[in-house]
Design an enzyme around this catalytic site. Sequence first.
Site, PDB file in Angstrom:
ATOM      1  N   LYS A   6       0.858  -1.210   0.000  1.00  0.00           N
ATOM      2  CA  LYS A   6       0.000   0.000   0.000  1.00  0.00           C
ATOM      3  C   LYS A   6       0.884   1.246   0.000  1.00  0.00           C
ATOM      4  CE  LYS A   6      -3.650  -2.724   1.949  1.00  0.00           C
ATOM      5  NZ  LYS A   6      -4.910  -2.808   2.655  1.00  0.00           N
ATOM      6  N   GLU A  16     -11.038 -10.634  -1.691  1.00  0.00           N
ATOM      7  CA  GLU A  16     -10.747  -9.819  -0.515  1.00  0.00           C
ATOM      8  C   GLU A  16     -12.036  -9.199   0.015  1.00  0.00           C
ATOM      9  OE1 GLU A  16      -6.350  -8.503  -0.338  1.00  0.00           O
ATOM     10  OE2 GLU A  16      -7.477  -6.962  -1.418  1.00  0.00           O
TER      11      GLU A  16
END
Length: 248
Positions: free
Chosen positions: A12, A166
């Site tokens: 990220k 996810e």
Amino acid sequence: MSKRKLIAGNWKMNGNLAANEALVKELLAGIGQPACDVVVCPPGVYVAQLQGLLAGSPIELGVQNVSTHENGPFTGDVSADMLKDFGVRYAIVGHSERRQHQAESDVHVAIKAKRALAAGITPIVCVGETLREREEGMTEFIVKRQLAAVIHLNGHCTSEIVVAYEPVWAIGTGKTATPEQAQSVHAVLRAQLRAATEQADRVRILYGGSMNAGNAAELLAQPDIDGGLIGGAALKAPDFLKIIGAAA
Ligand code: PGA
């Protein structure tokens, strides 16, 4: 069907030159000869640094996004071909954080997958439902709709993608799907892939959402869970290495 599992780290928007180097050195010191494929996806600006650090190692390089365009007047975008220049092998597309904050639609995600494939980069296509959608019994509908867009645009090339289930409610929350919950959605996705391509059993379907050193083995033991997409735990070398060990 047993295939080599894939463990992917999604860093990220974390890291810096010094922290990236320290993390990679710690990973390389402990990884040995992994029994699964391993990829790390740093922020795009660090691909050149990571290409250097990972050269000749068993860890491959990925990114967290790719442009829907090939080249031209698209300020701020980075194309799949440019990423390929830096040895990028995988590109996460359609992560829920981008669907939510960057308003990426199913069609955008499908085009990104196509651009990646055309450049020889494997797209890791993320699908998943929100908590509200799960509570309303919409899980199957949502993930199938998201994957259908990718199948529709990519046809038989769909056998070259990686899928990541996810559940949005499990990402960064510490609230993992149970192995049974995850497996049941993975089975739905596998059936959808089988209807689309004869090569469906080659496609690796990863689970992501608070996967960690403690719960990875149980999740990875499910018949249709072929690896993991790991956020928080990928930033801690000992934890990421334990997950890699669990994917043997
Ligand atoms: P998490 O993130 O492991 O921190 O939940 C997973 C992801 O967003 O890919």
